[in-house]
Write an enzyme that holds these catalytic residues in place. Structure first.
Site, PDB file in Angstrom:
ATOM      1  N   GLU A 250       0.916  -1.133   0.076  1.00  0.00           N
ATOM      2  CA  GLU A 250       0.111  -0.047  -0.043  1.00  0.00           C
ATOM      3  C   GLU A 250       0.820   1.241   0.114  1.00  0.00           C
ATOM      4  OE1 GLU A 250      -3.184   0.046  -0.527  1.00  0.00           O
ATOM      5  OE2 GLU A 250      -3.656  -1.668  -0.537  1.00  0.00           O
ATOM      6  N   CYS A 284      -2.047   8.514   4.534  1.00  0.00           N
ATOM      7  CA  CYS A 284      -1.964   8.212   3.087  1.00  0.00           C
ATOM      8  C   CYS A 284      -3.198   8.766   2.364  1.00  0.00           C
ATOM      9  CB  CYS A 284      -1.964   6.757   3.006  1.00  0.00           C
ATOM     10  SG  CYS A 284      -3.051   5.795   3.748  1.00  0.00           S
TER      11      CYS A 284
HETATM   12  P1  NAD Z   1       8.901   4.965   3.581  1.00  0.00           P
HETATM   13  O1  NAD Z   1       8.427   4.436   2.142  1.00  0.00           O
HETATM   14  O2  NAD Z   1       9.894   6.077   3.604  1.00  0.00           O
HETATM   15  O3  NAD Z   1       9.138   4.104   4.588  1.00  0.00           O
HETATM   16  C1  NAD Z   1       8.195   2.841   4.856  1.00  0.00           C
HETATM   17  C2  NAD Z   1       8.772   1.605   5.361  1.00  0.00           C
HETATM   18  O4  NAD Z   1       9.679   1.339   4.236  1.00  0.00           O
HETATM   19  C3  NAD Z   1       9.926   2.179   6.769  1.00  0.00           C
HETATM   20  O5  NAD Z   1       9.882   1.201   7.552  1.00  0.00           O
HETATM   21  C4  NAD Z   1      11.237   2.519   6.046  1.00  0.00           C
HETATM   22  O6  NAD Z   1      12.128   2.078   7.161  1.00  0.00           O
HETATM   23  C5  NAD Z   1      11.382   1.226   5.174  1.00  0.00           C
HETATM   24  N1  NAD Z   1      12.161   1.439   3.786  1.00  0.00           N
HETATM   25  C6  NAD Z   1      12.556   2.753   3.612  1.00  0.00           C
HETATM   26  N2  NAD Z   1      13.563   2.340   2.479  1.00  0.00           N
HETATM   27  C7  NAD Z   1      13.524   0.945   2.391  1.00  0.00           C
HETATM   28  C8  NAD Z   1      14.324   0.333   1.423  1.00  0.00           C
HETATM   29  N3  NAD Z   1      15.038   0.889   0.569  1.00  0.00           N
HETATM   30  N4  NAD Z   1      14.171  -1.142   1.575  1.00  0.00           N
HETATM   31  C9  NAD Z   1      13.189  -1.579   2.381  1.00  0.00           C
HETATM   32  N5  NAD Z   1      12.597  -1.053   3.417  1.00  0.00           N
HETATM   33  C10 NAD Z   1      12.662   0.396   3.378  1.00  0.00           C
HETATM   34  O7  NAD Z   1       7.577   5.809   3.824  1.00  0.00           O
HETATM   35  P2  NAD Z   1       7.253   6.728   5.303  1.00  0.00           P
HETATM   36  O8  NAD Z   1       7.877   7.958   4.890  1.00  0.00           O
HETATM   37  O9  NAD Z   1       7.320   5.952   6.507  1.00  0.00           O
HETATM   38  O10 NAD Z   1       5.532   6.647   5.110  1.00  0.00           O
HETATM   39  C11 NAD Z   1       4.910   7.701   4.450  1.00  0.00           C
HETATM   40  C12 NAD Z   1       4.631   6.999   3.042  1.00  0.00           C
HETATM   41  O11 NAD Z   1       3.830   6.194   3.231  1.00  0.00           O
HETATM   42  C13 NAD Z   1       3.722   7.947   2.272  1.00  0.00           C
HETATM   43  O12 NAD Z   1       3.930   7.866   0.876  1.00  0.00           O
HETATM   44  C14 NAD Z   1       2.350   7.485   2.315  1.00  0.00           C
HETATM   45  O13 NAD Z   1       1.286   7.772   1.467  1.00  0.00           O
HETATM   46  C15 NAD Z   1       2.576   6.256   2.491  1.00  0.00           C
HETATM   47  N6  NAD Z   1       1.308   5.580   3.143  1.00  0.00           N
HETATM   48  C16 NAD Z   1       0.702   4.527   2.525  1.00  0.00           C
HETATM   49  C17 NAD Z   1      -0.411   4.151   3.138  1.00  0.00           C
HETATM   50  C18 NAD Z   1      -1.493   3.423   2.509  1.00  0.00           C
HETATM   51  O14 NAD Z   1      -2.114   2.417   2.920  1.00  0.00           O
HETATM   52  N7  NAD Z   1      -1.570   3.525   0.958  1.00  0.00           N
HETATM   53  C19 NAD Z   1      -0.694   4.282   4.686  1.00  0.00           C
HETATM   54  C20 NAD Z   1      -0.007   5.059   5.265  1.00  0.00           C
HETATM   55  C21 NAD Z   1       1.377   5.622   4.423  1.00  0.00           C
END
Ligand code: NAD
Length: 495
Positions: A250, A284
């Protein structure tokens, strides 16, 4: 409340220090204040956590569904008992208001209760057979070891809506939360530990993105559930596909609210304000685009700007605060850059836009509620790119169809809100708006645990989350052709 918590990981039923570098989470309203501190997980911790989950998965899968559910139901009670304290900690670590923090812990409890009762629901299906004396059953089995990678913005609710179904359907879990919110990850894990979850069934590894990468590349992984940004989700999806591991991702959103000329404007104002600015726009499903009918645009935007200007922005520890900071200095800078670009590209600033300079907010990661109007049809980055902050960009529409077309003018398709009092237009919106979640006459954010949650287009990949949809991801099916031993009919086919 100002004491820093020692950061620990949970592997094989034991709390341990990590083998990685230093990790500190801070209060985004007062970044000098440490919330949790310690060593993050390293490669050896990943190995131990995966081995522990692999060793626990068969025993947990064989545990009767009602026994698994009982653990989740006890965890729900523990979450409820701690809602006030953990809600306060959530506000301190993530920056949302106290009411939202407490509400999120209670939401996690609600999700655990929903899945805790899953043993009482259907666990497969039965089909008629074309052969005499036979029935065809479709039964479900857990995937095995499931990796869970979660974002910062719902530090306990999003992990709950992944971990609760993963566990109730019999999987063992290795969870990597966002490194900005480790304390709340520890609290959710403690709730399950206290509820009696067997050792190894849930393992918590706190650390940077490289830990997520290590999980998806691990040969013992049987499935991965990710929520976060689209770029990271797609990278993980590609890696998972390369290893033949099912993934559910997501991802980002650029969600529109559409206010039509016949809408209840008072209701629409209240709901658009909640959608755009609650949780500092870091949902999100937050409303980051507004499409308003020409006929009511001047009146609606004037009222909206006045309401947004009156929001109390400050420290979430103050119960009167209506909007807190964003998660980090990097997030604040990137949002401010997005606003500057919008202004450079010709947007009109209706309110906000400028950084705070008063002593109470200058050191914190605060961004003012901001509304920008885009005139004409010139391309604008702010209409397309997710800023993930309290910034709303507005366009006017000359007709209902033009409004729907503008709403669909996005690579994302997570949620939308439609404000109208005409049921015929609402029905048309249901058909035309290409999103995973549509709210009619309520804000674009909000989800119930018993129905599917997830996005269309660039917002989602793989099966949806929550409700019965979660079962699609966390289990696979076995189709059983069951003949009685005295059947008079032999199978005639050879497929
Ligand atoms: P992010 O993508 O930076 O991080 C999400 C997770 O992925 C964290 O645990 C992070 O440490 C990990 N991560 C980061 N880089 C990685 C990599 N290269 N390999 C593996 N794991 C990695 O997102 P964020 O800043 O924590 O959250 C905000 C984002 O999440 C926004 O884009 C938002 O829209 C999205 N979001 C989506 C939903 C949904 O249900 N669609 C819900 C909440 C947040």
């Amino acid at each position: 409340m100002s004491t820093a918590v020692e950061l620990q990981h949970y592997i094989s039923g034991t709390w341990v220090q990590g083998g990685g570098g230093i990790l500190t989470s801070v209060n985004p309203a007062r970044p000098a204040e440490t919330v949790a501190h310690g060593l993050h997980a390293g490669p050896a911790d990943v190995e131990r956590a995966m081995a522990s989950a692999a060793a626990a998965k068969h025993g947990w899968a064989r545990t009767p569904a009602h026994e698994r559910g009982a653990v989740l139901l006890r965890a729900a009670v523990i979450l409820e008992e701690n809602a006030q304290l953990w809600g306060l900690e959530l506000a301190r670590e993530e920056g949302k208001t106290l009411a939202e923090g407490r509400g999120e812990v209670l939401r996690a409890a609600q999700i655990f209760r929903y899945y805790g009762n899953d043993g009482d629901r259907e666990a497969g299906s039965v089909y008629a057979s074309p052969r005499r004396g036979e029935k065809i059953f479709v039964t479900r089995k857990p995937l095995g070891v499931v990796g869970v990678v979660t974002p910062f913005n719902f530090p306990i609710a999003i992990p709950a809506w992944k971990i609760a179904p993963a566990l109730t359907y019999g999987n063992a879990v290795v969870w990597k939360p966002a490194s900005t919110v480790p304390l709340l990850a520890m609290r959710l894990t403690q709730a399950l530990e206290q509820a009696g979850l067997p050792d190894g069934v849930l393992n918590l590894l706190i650390g940077p993105g490289s830990i997520g990468t290590a999980l998806v590349e691990h040969p013992a992984l049987d499935g991965l559930s990710f929520t976060g940004s689209t770029g990271v989700g797609r990278t993980l999806a590609a890696a998972a596909a390369g290893n033949g591991v099912p993934i559910q991702a997501e991802m980002g959103g650029k969600n529109a609210a559409i206010v039509l000329a016949d809408a209840d404007l008072k209701l629409a104002t209240e709901q658009v304000i909640l959608g755009a600015f609650r949780s500092s726009g870091q949902k999100c499903t937050a409303t980051s685009r507004l499409i308003v009918a020409d006929a009511v645009a001047d009146e609606f935007l004037a009222g909206l700007a006045a309401t947004a200007r009156s929001l109390l922005v400050g420290d979430p520890a103050d119960p009167s605060t209506q909007m807190g900071p964003v998660i980090s200095g990097a997030a604040r800078e990137s949002i401010q850059r997005g606003i500057t670009t919008a202004l450079d590209q010709g947007a009109d600033l209706l309110i906000g836009g400028l950084p705070y300079e008063d002593t109470a907010r200058v050191a914190g990661h605060f961004v003012a509620p901001t509304i920008l109007e885009l005139k004409g049809t010139a391309p604008a980055d702010i209409w397309r790119d997710e800023l993930f902050g309290p910034v709303l960009s507005v366009r006017r529409a000359a007709s209902t169809q033009a409004a729907f077309d503008l709403a669909n003018d996005s690579d994302f398709g997570l949620s939308a809100a439609l404000f109208t009092q005409d049921v015929t237009i609402a029905l048309k919106g249901m058909d035309e708006l290409d999103v995973g979640i549509l709210h009619v006459n309520s804000e674009s954010a909000g989800a119930d645990p018993h129905v599917p949650f997830g996005g269309a287009k660039k917002s989602g990949y793989g099966p949806k989350e929550q409700g019965q949809s979660a079962k699609e991801f966390y289990t696979h099916t076995t189709t059983v052709y069951l003949q009685g031993s005295h059947s008079s009919s032999l199978r005639g086919d050879s497929a």
